[in-house]
Design a protein around this motif. Structure first.
Motif, short mmCIF file in Angstrom:
data_model
loop_
_atom_site.label_atom_id
_atom_site.label_comp_id
_atom_site.label_asym_id
_atom_site.label_seq_id
_atom_site.Cartn_x
_atom_site.Cartn_y
_atom_site.Cartn_z
N MET A 69 0.68 -1.20 -0.33
CA MET A 69 0.07 0.02 -0.02
C MET A 69 0.92 1.30 0.02
O MET A 69 0.64 1.75 -0.62
N PRO A 70 1.69 1.28 0.93
CA PRO A 70 2.73 2.90 0.73
C PRO A 70 3.37 2.87 -0.30
O PRO A 70 4.53 4.07 -0.80
N LEU A 71 4.16 1.15 -0.69
CA LEU A 71 5.85 1.77 -1.34
C LEU A 71 5.00 2.69 -2.33
O LEU A 71 5.64 3.44 -3.39
N PRO A 72 3.81 2.01 -3.14
CA PRO A 72 3.66 2.38 -4.39
C PRO A 72 3.19 4.24 -4.72
O PRO A 72 3.35 5.05 -5.44
N ILE A 73 2.49 4.46 -3.40
CA ILE A 73 2.16 5.96 -3.10
C ILE A 73 3.64 6.67 -3.41
O ILE A 73 3.54 7.89 -3.47
N LEU A 74 4.74 6.54 -2.36
CA LEU A 74 6.56 6.93 -2.45
C LEU A 74 6.58 6.83 -4.02
O LEU A 74 7.20 7.81 -4.17
N LEU A 75 6.56 5.48 -5.23
CA LEU A 75 6.92 5.85 -6.09
C LEU A 75 6.37 6.63 -6.99
O LEU A 75 7.11 7.59 -8.02
N ILE A 76 4.75 6.96 -7.31
CA ILE A 76 4.47 7.71 -7.15
C ILE A 76 4.96 9.38 -7.11
O ILE A 76 4.95 10.68 -7.56
N LEU A 77 5.40 9.77 -6.22
CA LEU A 77 5.72 10.79 -5.75
C LEU A 77 7.06 11.06 -6.44
O LEU A 77 6.78 12.45 -6.77
N ILE A 78 7.65 9.75 -6.87
CA ILE A 78 9.51 10.19 -6.86
C ILE A 78 8.84 11.03 -8.45
O ILE A 78 9.40 11.58 -9.15
N LEU A 79 7.74 9.83 -9.23
CA LEU A 79 7.27 10.43 -10.92
C LEU A 79 6.93 11.66 -10.51
O LEU A 79 7.40 12.08 -11.94
N VAL A 80 6.09 11.77 -9.72
CA VAL A 80 5.87 13.42 -10.48
C VAL A 80 6.52 14.90 -10.14
O VAL A 80 7.03 15.44 -10.24
N ILE A 81 7.62 14.04 -9.14
CA ILE A 81 8.54 15.18 -8.81
C ILE A 81 9.96 15.22 -10.38
O ILE A 81 9.59 16.49 -10.62
N ARG A 82 9.51 14.47 -10.50
CA ARG A 82 10.17 14.08 -12.02
C ARG A 82 9.87 14.70 -13.18
O ARG A 82 10.29 15.42 -13.86
N GLY A 83 8.30 13.78 -12.62
CA GLY A 83 7.44 14.51 -14.37
C GLY A 83 7.70 16.19 -14.58
O GLY A 83 7.69 17.20 -15.20
N ILE A 84 7.30 17.28 -13.15
CA ILE A 84 6.69 18.29 -13.48
C ILE A 84 8.18 19.41 -13.47
O ILE A 84 8.22 20.52 -13.46
N THR A 85 9.41 18.73 -13.06
CA THR A 85 10.45 19.33 -13.31
C THR A 85 11.16 19.17 -14.22
O THR A 85 12.66 19.76 -14.91
N LEU A 86 10.30 18.57 -15.48
CA LEU A 86 11.02 18.39 -16.49
C LEU A 86 10.32 19.47 -17.52
O LEU A 86 9.48 20.02 -17.88
N PRO A 87 11.26 19.44 -18.85
CA PRO A 87 10.94 21.72 -19.85
C PRO A 87 9.39 20.53 -20.38
O PRO A 87 9.66 19.47 -21.05
N GLY A 88 8.64 21.76 -20.43
CA GLY A 88 7.64 21.36 -21.37
C GLY A 88 6.10 20.60 -20.54
O GLY A 88 5.31 20.88 -21.09
N SER A 89 6.78 19.89 -19.11
CA SER A 89 5.78 19.67 -18.18
C SER A 89 4.34 20.81 -18.33
O SER A 89 3.26 19.52 -18.71
N LEU A 90 4.62 22.04 -18.59
CA LEU A 90 3.61 22.44 -17.94
C LEU A 90 1.99 22.73 -19.08
O LEU A 90 1.16 22.27 -18.82
N GLU A 91 2.61 22.57 -20.32
CA GLU A 91 1.08 21.96 -21.28
C GLU A 91 0.72 20.71 -21.24
O GLU A 91 -0.26 20.87 -21.02
N GLY A 92 1.51 19.85 -20.72
CA GLY A 92 0.96 18.54 -20.32
C GLY A 92 0.03 18.73 -19.06
O GLY A 92 -0.74 18.38 -18.78
N ILE A 93 0.23 20.21 -18.02
CA ILE A 93 -0.50 19.88 -16.88
C ILE A 93 -1.84 20.54 -17.42
O ILE A 93 -2.84 20.41 -17.15
N LEU A 94 -1.71 21.16 -18.06
CA LEU A 94 -2.89 22.45 -18.52
C LEU A 94 -3.93 21.67 -19.34
O LEU A 94 -5.08 21.79 -18.88
N PHE A 95 -2.80 21.06 -19.82
CA PHE A 95 -4.48 19.95 -20.52
C PHE A 95 -5.16 18.86 -19.68
O PHE A 95 -6.20 19.05 -20.06
N TYR A 96 -4.53 18.39 -19.04
CA TYR A 96 -5.08 17.33 -17.72
C TYR A 96 -5.84 18.24 -17.18
O TYR A 96 -7.28 17.78 -16.44
N ILE A 97 -5.60 19.86 -16.72
CA ILE A 97 -6.17 20.24 -15.59
C ILE A 97 -7.46 21.28 -15.88
O ILE A 97 -8.55 21.41 -15.63
#
Ligand code: PFF
Length: 492
Positions: free
Chosen positions: A185-213
């Motif tokens: 239960m807790p392990l994937p939550i931690l891993l998802i957080l790592i992937l989020v941090i990696r994702g949002i710090t990539l160049p161009g990520s904002l466009e994807g986030i705007l599409f999403y929200i």
């Protein structure tokens, strides 16, 4: 046997927290990081979030509260619960278990693909041709549902491994489940957080986030979006599967309303956060390849196996992040899959008290594997798509309707609400009676009819008529078996 004695003999969670971990573990699965993002992608990103949240509060949480209450009140699995309300209603539980069996069978196949990708992650084997890799190398997919083209032995072997792992997670019932969920239960939550941090710090990520929200309110006029939201809520909360009823039946006294809210909110927060990981990464890839995010996001069920791995391959430490992603998928999926086996074995061990639960679980796992073989053929992906469409859009929703009608009109929603409120510091208001008795059934019936009109005018996915027949079989056979069992003469 007296009620008290039965309560004493029944398995118990070792603590309230373990129950919550197991219930959240069941809810949080591939539905959160595989199904939710591809539905959001398909139905216009942010547009999907609105019906998703409305359905969550309007239908999902009231039905989850109902399932927790039924399990704990009756101390039985899905079949016994409805059989206790009225012997003729046993069929509802049978229907639920049958539909969840179908879902679990193909779910395990998606886990098998994930396991294969896990091993390919070390070398990022899909390189810059992920589509070809997925369809040609991993699935070896045939050109049409008509051509089975034999078994894909790699997927076959991976499927055996998946079922063996599932079995060893649950072979000691609540005891082993209790131990496993402390990690899964807790392990994937931690891993998802790592992937989020990696994702949002990539160049161009904002466009994807705007599409999403950013919601596109016009999409709300499309009945398919609402149907997708309903089937997703049922799928993601593991409701109408018989799972939450079985899990709650191992409790004596929990705060039902509070625990249902905790489960549902944690689950949806994880889906929404996982969406950030996926869409920010897609935004990065869209910028790199100068293609619109919407195009990348609209890939459907293969999103997690094509667009996302490709995006991973474009970033530094691609192997590491791919590994993290596929471990996340596997650890998310495992506790959902075994929650299903637990639900079915609970139903059987309620009925056949002399047979050890270990054996029952073994038979279920072997049966699940054998039925899954069709999905390991080279036409497996087509069948998976077909089964998923019919089992989630009709199977689960119909079980939801039957459950609400049984509680609302036969058992009595106010009676169950009084039971829920007995041990609750968060009292459940009369709105809940209204929701279970009228609102849920009416909304669900309306949407199912709308979906029916669409499916009767055009073959789903342009599959041939015989495939449609199989699809309708996925809906009708569980109902038929349910009806037969309901009217089967029993000793008492
Ligand atoms: N709630 C699970 C998920 O979102 O992945 C759905 C699920 C599927 C549960 C299959 C159980 C199962 F066997």
């Amino acid at each position: 046997m007296s009620k008290r004695k039965r309560k004493i003999l029944r398995e118990r969670w070792s603590s309230h927290w373990i129950f919550l971990f197991a219930a959240i573990g069941s809810a949080v699965g591939l539905g959160n990081i595989w199904r939710f993002p591809y539905l959001a992608g398909k139905y216009g990103g942010g547009a999907f979030l609105v019906p998703y949240l409305i359905i969550l509060f309007l239908l999902g949480i009231p039905i989850l509260i109902m399932e927790y209450a039924l399990g704990q009140r009756m101390q039985r699995g899905a079949v016994g619960v409805f059989g206790k309300i009225d012997k003729r209603l046993r069929g509802i539980g049978v229907n639920a278990v049958f539909v969840s069996f179908i879902i679990c069978v193909y779910y395990a196949v998606v886990m098998a693909w994930t396991l294969i990708y896990f091993f390919h992650s070390f070398k990022v084997s899909w390189g810059n041709a992920p589509k070809e890799f997925f369809f040609t190398k991993v699935l070896e997919m045939s050109s049409n549902i008509r051509f089975l083209d034999g078994i894909n032995w790699t997927i076959f072997a991976a499927l055996i491994a998946v079922w063996v792992i599932i079995y060893f997670c649950i072979w000691k019932g609540t005891k082993s489940v209790g131990r496993v969920v402390l990690v899964t239960m807790p392990l994937p939550i931690l891993l998802i957080l790592i992937l989020v941090i990696r994702g949002i710090t990539l160049p161009g990520s904002l466009e994807g986030i705007l599409f999403y929200i950013i919601p596109n309110f016009r999409a709300l006029l499309d009945v398919q979006v609402w149907n997708a939201a309903i089937s997703q809520i049922f799928f993601t909360l593991s409701i109408a599967f018989g799972i939450m009823i079985a899990y709650a039946s191992f409790n004596d006294k929990i705060n039902i309303k509070k625990d249902a809210w905790i489960t549902a909110i944690t689950n949806s927060v994880i889906s929404i956060v996982a969406g950030f990981a996926v869409f920010s990464t897609l935004g990065f890839m869209a910028a790199k390849q100068s293609v619109p995010v919407a195009e990348l996001a609209a890939e459907g069920p293969s999103l997690a196996f094509i667009a996302y791995p490709q995006a991973l391959s474009l970033m530094p430490y691609a192997g590491l992040f791919s590994l993290i992603f596929f471990v996340t998928l596997l650890s998310l999926a495992i506790d959902s899959a075994f929650s299903f086996v637990e639900a079915v074995s609970t139903v059987f061990s309620d009925a056949f008290k002399r047979i050890s639960k270990k054996w029952i679980s073994l038979v279920i796992c072997i049966g699940g594997f054998l039925c899954g073989i069709i999905f390991t053929s080279r036409a497996g992906m087509y069948f998976l798509d077909l089964f998923d469409h019919f089992a989630t859009n009709y199977g689960l929703v119909l079980v939801g309707i039957f459950e609400c009608l049984a509680v609302g009109w036969v058992y009595g929603a106010p009676k169950l609400r009084r039971y829920i409120n007995r041990d609750s510091d968060w009292k459940l208001g009369k709105w809940w009676d209204f929701s279970i008795k009228y609102l849920c059934p009416i909304v669900l019936i309306y949407l199912i009819i709308a979906q029916l009109v669409i499916d009767l005018t055009k073959n789903y996915g342009d599959y041939p008529n015989w495939a449609m027949l199989i699809g309708w079989g996925v809906v009708l056979v569980p109902i038929l078996v349910g009806v037969i069992i309901s009217f089967w003469p029993s000793k008492r």
